[in-house]
Scaffold this active site. Structure first.
Site, PDB file in Angstrom:
ATOM      1  N   HIS A 202       0.838  -1.196   0.000  1.00 61.91           N
ATOM      2  CA  HIS A 202       0.000   0.000   0.000  1.00 61.91           C
ATOM      3  C   HIS A 202       0.875   1.249   0.000  1.00 61.91           C
ATOM      4  O   HIS A 202       2.099   1.167   0.123  1.00 61.91           O
ATOM      5  CB  HIS A 202      -0.930   0.027   1.215  1.00 61.91           C
ATOM      6  CG  HIS A 202      -2.096  -0.907   1.107  1.00 61.91           C
ATOM      7  ND1 HIS A 202      -2.034  -2.223   1.508  1.00 61.91           N
ATOM      8  CD2 HIS A 202      -3.350  -0.720   0.626  1.00 61.91           C
ATOM      9  CE1 HIS A 202      -3.200  -2.804   1.285  1.00 61.91           C
ATOM     10  NE2 HIS A 202      -4.021  -1.916   0.762  1.00 61.91           N
TER      11      HIS A 202
ATOM     12  N   LYS B 299      -0.412   4.586   4.685  1.00 63.38           N
ATOM     13  CA  LYS B 299      -1.248   3.582   5.358  1.00 63.38           C
ATOM     14  C   LYS B 299      -0.528   3.077   6.598  1.00 63.38           C
ATOM     15  O   LYS B 299       0.604   2.609   6.530  1.00 63.38           O
ATOM     16  CB  LYS B 299      -1.569   2.422   4.411  1.00 63.38           C
ATOM     17  CG  LYS B 299      -2.558   1.428   5.005  1.00 63.38           C
ATOM     18  CD  LYS B 299      -3.044   0.429   3.964  1.00 63.38           C
ATOM     19  CE  LYS B 299      -4.047  -0.558   4.540  1.00 63.38           C
ATOM     20  NZ  LYS B 299      -5.271   0.115   5.018  1.00 63.38           N
TER      21      LYS B 299
END
Length: 237
Positions: free
Chosen positions: A148, A152
């Site tokens: 990600h 995140k």
């Protein structure tokens, strides 16, 4: 049901904004009758959509389904409102507690509910394939690798944990690896490794709209269903 009256809860967030935009692009399918934000909105009407503060939730107009992408402290009120009014709830709010998850199960005795870590239709299919692979390949090593964007914070991601549950359904231990780099929207690989061979099942999201589209799809499919707790993959067809 052609026109679906939708309440968007958490309308000021990225997912909420995507839901508002995508709904407006399909005016024959969706009508957002209320957009609910954490703070008192200004202006009160944006592009024809009435906006409400979370504190005004009890006064929102009638709706057919609520879509919630808010924060854990906003989850209980929208769940309670849906139960009170007898309408379905689609929620992708992350970080909710075990007690809140238990409340979802209790609410499902009265209304249709889907709470999921990921509303991508592709990920829903992936989870089903992973479960089938786990059943067919007992004893193989199982790894879930997810990537990600750098902002995140949770690792492994909620989606990775969901896939891990599917992968571990045959009893094999599951190992996780998390990467945070650049602006990656989301990539998940589930690897089954045996002696001399391995199987990899992969999903890559290239745009965040896939999650909003999946939530709208789930909302349409959930409306009119009997009370119960549903998964996204239960609503694919």
């Amino acid at each position: 049901m052609n026109m679906l009256r939708v309440l968007v809860h958490g309308a000021s967030g990225r997912m909420g904004q995507s839901l508002l935009r995508l709904s407006a692009e399909q005016p024959d399918q969706y009508q957002v009758v209320a957009a609910v934000t954490r703070r008192t909105p200004s202006p009160r009407v944006v592009d024809g959509v009435p906006h409400f503060a979370a504190s005004e939730l009890a006064g929102v107009p009638a709706f057919d389904v609520a879509i919630d992408f808010s924060l854990p402290d906003g989850f209980d009120p929208i769940l309670a409102l849906c139960v009170e009014r007898g309408v379905p709830l689609v929620s992708g709010t992350t970080g909710i507690s075990a007690a809140q998850i238990e409340a979802v199960g209790q609410a499902a005795a009265r209304i249709p509910v889907v709470w999921a870590t990921n509303f991508s239709l592709g990920v829903a299919v992936l989870a089903e394939l992973v479960e089938r692979a786990a059943a067919a390949l007992p004893g193989w090593d199982v790894d879930v690798v997810e990537s990600h964007h750098v902002h995140k914070k949770d690792a492994p991601s909620g989606t990775a944990l969901t896939l891990g549950e599917a992968a571990g359904s045959a009893g094999a231990p599951v190992h996780y690896a998390s990467l945070r780099a650049g602006d990656i929207v989301g990539e998940h690989t589930v690897q089954f490794a045996g002696l001399g061979e391995r199987v990899e099942l992969i999903h890559r999201a290239t745009h965040r709209d896939v999650f909003a589209r999946g939530a709208l799809h789930a909302a349409r499919k959930l409306a009119g269903r009997p009370a119960g707790r549903y998964r996204v993959r239960d609503l694919l067809d």
